[in-house]
Design an enzyme around this catalytic site. Structure first.
Site, PDB file in Angstrom:
ATOM      1  N   TYR A  75       0.818  -1.212   0.000  1.00 47.80           N
ATOM      2  CA  TYR A  75       0.000   0.000   0.000  1.00 47.80           C
ATOM      3  C   TYR A  75       0.865   1.280   0.000  1.00 47.80           C
ATOM      4  CZ  TYR A  75      -2.346   3.971   1.855  1.00 47.80           C
ATOM      5  OH  TYR A  75      -2.762   5.257   2.031  1.00 47.80           O
TER       6      TYR A  75
ATOM      7  N   HIS B   4      -3.673   0.417   6.753  1.00 42.80           N
ATOM      8  CA  HIS B   4      -4.664   0.271   5.679  1.00 42.80           C
ATOM      9  C   HIS B   4      -5.522  -0.994   5.835  1.00 42.80           C
ATOM     10  CE1 HIS B   4      -5.861   1.820   1.596  1.00 42.80           C
ATOM     11  NE2 HIS B   4      -5.592   2.914   2.267  1.00 42.80           N
TER      12      HIS B   4
HETATM   13  C1  GCO Z   1      -4.909   7.928   3.505  1.00 39.80           C
HETATM   14  C2  GCO Z   1      -5.660   6.866   2.780  1.00 39.80           C
HETATM   15  C3  GCO Z   1      -5.610   7.000   1.301  1.00 39.80           C
HETATM   16  C4  GCO Z   1      -6.510   5.982   0.626  1.00 39.80           C
HETATM   17  C5  GCO Z   1      -7.183   6.641  -0.530  1.00 39.80           C
HETATM   18  C6  GCO Z   1      -8.073   5.723  -1.317  1.00 39.80           C
HETATM   19  O1  GCO Z   1      -4.549   7.676   4.642  1.00 39.80           O
HETATM   20  O2  GCO Z   1      -4.765   8.998   2.956  1.00 39.80           O
HETATM   21  O3  GCO Z   1      -5.399   5.613   3.287  1.00 39.80           O
HETATM   22  O4  GCO Z   1      -4.304   7.012   0.861  1.00 39.80           O
HETATM   23  O5  GCO Z   1      -5.805   4.880   0.209  1.00 39.80           O
HETATM   24  O6  GCO Z   1      -7.909   7.718  -0.062  1.00 39.80           O
HETATM   25  O7  GCO Z   1      -8.712   6.424  -2.338  1.00 39.80           O
HETATM   26 MG    MG Z   2      -5.353   5.948   5.413  1.00 35.22          MG
END
Ligand code: GCO
Ligand code: MG
Length: 408
Positions: A160, A217
């Site tokens: 991620y 995540h």
């Molecule tokens: C964050 C989030 C995002 C999400 C995204 C998905 O902490 O900013 O986890 O990076 O992955 O908003 O569209």
């Molecule tokens: Mg996030």
């Protein structure tokens, strides 16, 4: 006073922003943001087909009643699509209210509780040295807080929010090559073995004042998350984000019983009913619900007030998919909220973005300062938006090495 019309625009530089403009018979207009990343056409359609026809003729000053009309009036309520659409209407009505009062929105909430609001950036690296360079560049720019994510050795793909290659740039959250998602491979054991020591190395390399955040995540079970939160205690994280899948409010209990690492959750929540138990049971430290798909300013204010009773501070979602309009709504709330914590902030500020959404708000040295312009303090250039077309994008999907589907 009456609403005479409303228009929805989909498009923007790098993102498919969904912008709502509400017009009134007094010449004052309001702006709202209904962007739902990678599903942008849906709130736009919900607005066009269902909500806007009901709005025409309403008194825009009755923002509370209009909110209740759409929320309680809908038999099938809640969910990110509907709440993004309501959120855009509500934000636009507050924008109108501010313009009528000739006051910046924070004044209508109760005035400023601070001069500037601390923001955090996303530092990311294909590996740990790459991450260190990324953190260093934010520290040089004056940021006081960074979220850190890096690739994990021996993980078959990038994880991620991590680029494939060192020094990789660009949008690592949305892939605009089309609607069919790419696949990431995840391995919890490798993550659990590697990440606590990587986070500790970041902590040791930078000044102790630097606030370090990390986003899981939604990938761990409650037991794994409790073990992880305990393992990273020596790092002194500012927060550990989304440790478990967000649907289960009880999951957080086990983490709390085993660790004092501060927990942030809520970016995928879209109503107070998704987080009221978490807040009332004091199982989290930061609430991340966004103005965009959290039903706008009216609903977010309720969440902030509930959170304040339970020592929960704000840390609103601010991924690049939020347009400068909903970000401005959050910046005004941040200026006021007595229980403000931090704001996620990704610089959207390319020349193209500034041309589409002109404003006098300022971000400098990792602090955000709202302007004193009436309402949200953001404009929208309809000629500029005509330059952009909707482009289909997707989040990756996540599988284990044996093919089992996992949480993105
Ligand atoms: C964050 C989030 C995002 C999400 C995204 C998905 O902490 O900013 O986890 O990076 O992955 O908003 O569209
Ligand atoms: Mg996030």
């Amino acid at each position: 006073m009456k609403i005479t019309g409303a228009k929805v625009f989909v498009g923007g530089p790098a993102k498919n922003y969904v912008t709502l403009k509400i017009m009134t018979d007094q010449g004052v207009h309001g702006l709202g943001d209904a962007t739902l990343n990678n599903r942008e056409t849906l709130p736009a359609k919900y607005l066009q087909d269902y909500l806007i026809p009901n709005l025409i003729g309403m008194d825009p000053r009755n923002s509370e009643d209009i909110w209740q009309y759409f929320y309680r009036g809908a038999y099938f309520r809640r969910g990110p699509i509907a709440m993004a659409a309501f959120g855009a209407i509500d934000t636009a009505l507050w924008d109108i209210k501010g313009k009528l009062a000739n006051m910046p929105l924070y004044q209508l909430f109760g005035g400023k509780s601070r001069d500037g609001a601390m923001v955090y950036a996303h530092a990311t690296g294909a590996d740990l040295p790459d991450l260190m360079d990324s953190v260093a560049s934010y520290v040089e720019q004056g940021y006081k807080a960074v979220r850190v994510q890096c690739g994990i050795p021996s993980m078959p793909t990038a994880s991620y929010a991590v680029p494939d290659k060192k020094g990789g740039e660009g949008d690592y959250i949305t892939d605009y090559s089309g609607i069919i998602p790419k696949t990431e491979i995840w391995d919890t054991d490798r993550y659990m073995r590697y990440m606590p020591s990587a986070l500790m190395e970041v902590r040791e390399k930078f000044e102790p004042d630097l606030k370090i955040l990390h986003d899981v995540h939604h990938r761990l079970s409650p037991r794994e998350a409790a073990a992880f939160a305990k393992a990273v205690e020596p790092v002194g994280l500012y927060w550990l984000e989304d440790p478990t899948p967000a649907e289960d409010q009880d999951a957080l209990r086990l983490i709390r019983q085993h660790s004092t690492t501060p927990i942030a959750i809520g970016e995928v929540f879209n109503s107070i009913w998704d987080c009221n138990k978490l807040i009332e049971n004091e199982l989290i430290d930061f609430i991340r619900v966004a103005a965009t798909y959290g039903g706008g300013i009216t609903h977010l204010k309720r969440i902030i007030d509930l959170a304040a009773l339970h020592h929960v501070r704000t840390g609103f979602h601010g991924a690049p998919s939020h347009s400068p309009i909903s970000m401005a709504a959050q910046h005004h709330l941040n200026a006021w909220a007595p229980n403000f914590g931090i704001q996620e902030y990704l610089v959207l500020g390319t020349k193209e973005c500034d041309a589409l959404f002109p404003s006098a708000h300022v971000m400098t040295d990792g602090m955000f300062y709202v302007s004193d312009a009436p309402g949200l303090g953001v404009d929208f250039d309809e000629k500029e938006v005509a330059r952009y077309e909707y482009k289909a994008g997707s989040h990756p999907i996540v599988r284990l090495e044996d093919g089992t589907m996992w949480d993105y």
